[in-house]
Design a protein around this motif. Sequence first.
Motif, short mmCIF file in Angstrom:
data_model
loop_
_atom_site.label_atom_id
_atom_site.label_comp_id
_atom_site.label_asym_id
_atom_site.label_seq_id
_atom_site.Cartn_x
_atom_site.Cartn_y
_atom_site.Cartn_z
N ASP A 155 0.87 -1.18 0.00
CA ASP A 155 0.00 0.00 0.00
C ASP A 155 0.90 1.23 0.00
O ASP A 155 1.14 1.87 1.02
CB ASP A 155 -0.92 0.00 1.22
CG ASP A 155 -1.91 1.16 1.19
OD1 ASP A 155 -1.93 1.90 0.18
OD2 ASP A 155 -2.66 1.34 2.17
N ALA A 156 1.45 1.51 -1.17
CA ALA A 156 2.38 2.62 -1.38
C ALA A 156 2.60 2.77 -2.88
O ALA A 156 2.36 1.83 -3.64
CB ALA A 156 3.71 2.38 -0.67
N PRO A 157 3.04 3.93 -3.35
CA PRO A 157 3.34 4.07 -4.78
C PRO A 157 4.47 3.14 -5.20
O PRO A 157 5.47 2.99 -4.48
CB PRO A 157 3.76 5.54 -4.92
CG PRO A 157 3.18 6.23 -3.73
CD PRO A 157 3.20 5.20 -2.63
N LEU A 158 4.30 2.49 -6.35
CA LEU A 158 5.33 1.65 -6.95
C LEU A 158 5.81 2.35 -8.22
O LEU A 158 5.04 2.50 -9.18
CB LEU A 158 4.79 0.26 -7.27
CG LEU A 158 4.13 -0.51 -6.12
CD1 LEU A 158 3.64 -1.87 -6.61
CD2 LEU A 158 5.08 -0.67 -4.95
N LEU A 159 7.05 2.77 -8.25
CA LEU A 159 7.59 3.55 -9.36
C LEU A 159 8.67 2.75 -10.07
O LEU A 159 9.57 2.21 -9.43
CB LEU A 159 8.16 4.88 -8.87
CG LEU A 159 7.21 5.77 -8.06
CD1 LEU A 159 7.94 7.03 -7.60
CD2 LEU A 159 5.98 6.13 -8.87
N GLY A 160 8.58 2.69 -11.40
CA GLY A 160 9.58 2.00 -12.19
C GLY A 160 10.39 2.98 -13.01
O GLY A 160 9.85 3.93 -13.58
N ILE A 161 11.70 2.77 -13.06
CA ILE A 161 12.60 3.61 -13.85
C ILE A 161 13.20 2.76 -14.94
O ILE A 161 13.84 1.73 -14.67
CB ILE A 161 13.71 4.22 -12.98
CG1 ILE A 161 13.09 5.10 -11.88
CG2 ILE A 161 14.66 5.04 -13.83
CD1 ILE A 161 14.11 5.75 -10.97
#
Length: 243
Positions: free
Chosen positions: A188-194
């Motif tokens: 339950d948190a933002p999942l950011l992909g680079i």
Amino acid sequence: FPLQTLVADQLSSTFYIQEEWAFRDSDSQETRTLDIFAQKYFWQKEKVQPHTRPGLNLLIECKKSESPYVFFLSPNRTYATDFPIISGLHQDSIALKTDDDRSTYNYPIIRCLDLHSHPFLSDEIPSAMTFSKAIHIGKKTELNGDEPFKSLVLPLIKGLRYFKEAATPPNTVLYFDCGITLGVALIDAPLLGISSKNDDIINLDWVRVFRRTSEEGKHSLERFKCFAIDIIHKDFLDIYLNE
């Protein structure tokens, strides 16, 4: 309510649920717990019991955070020798012999079931070998890769290894479980992909994290293994399970 309680309630209509599932830590030999163990059989108990009972086992760890998790996406496909884990059988492969020569061909259970080409194992799913958690310190943001590995990936890998060992039947057994066993981190948190191709930052619902381990074993294939953990956003859980 804690995220663990909400997820357990969400799964309870279709899965057998056990919260605070205990396992033995292979390093410290101490008892540790994962948040949820969820199990589902794909056969009807009121009918004749099959000799090999198919099912799905989920080992789930839940985390809630205000800070995002940052994944450095892999440009190439990673092959995991132990994903998904098949538990409940005597061995991990089937040996085939022919009348033509003395050679023996060993095929993993995944390939025997023709699951190696299934879309669930495709290279279209975002994957990463490295990820971190963004931590705000004053006006700055730092990335910490040690904390999410120790709190998410490592417990799930140890839990998977313990479950597979515990589910292995004795040699005298004639009825088997054949369970696809997955380690899932529910976030339950933002999942950011680079992306390494263009440095773009994208929002993720689901990312597969691979981790290589060194094991003890007689054969070289047993000593070097690659596990995979599916990290998904809590709002993606229904899609992940049903589709």
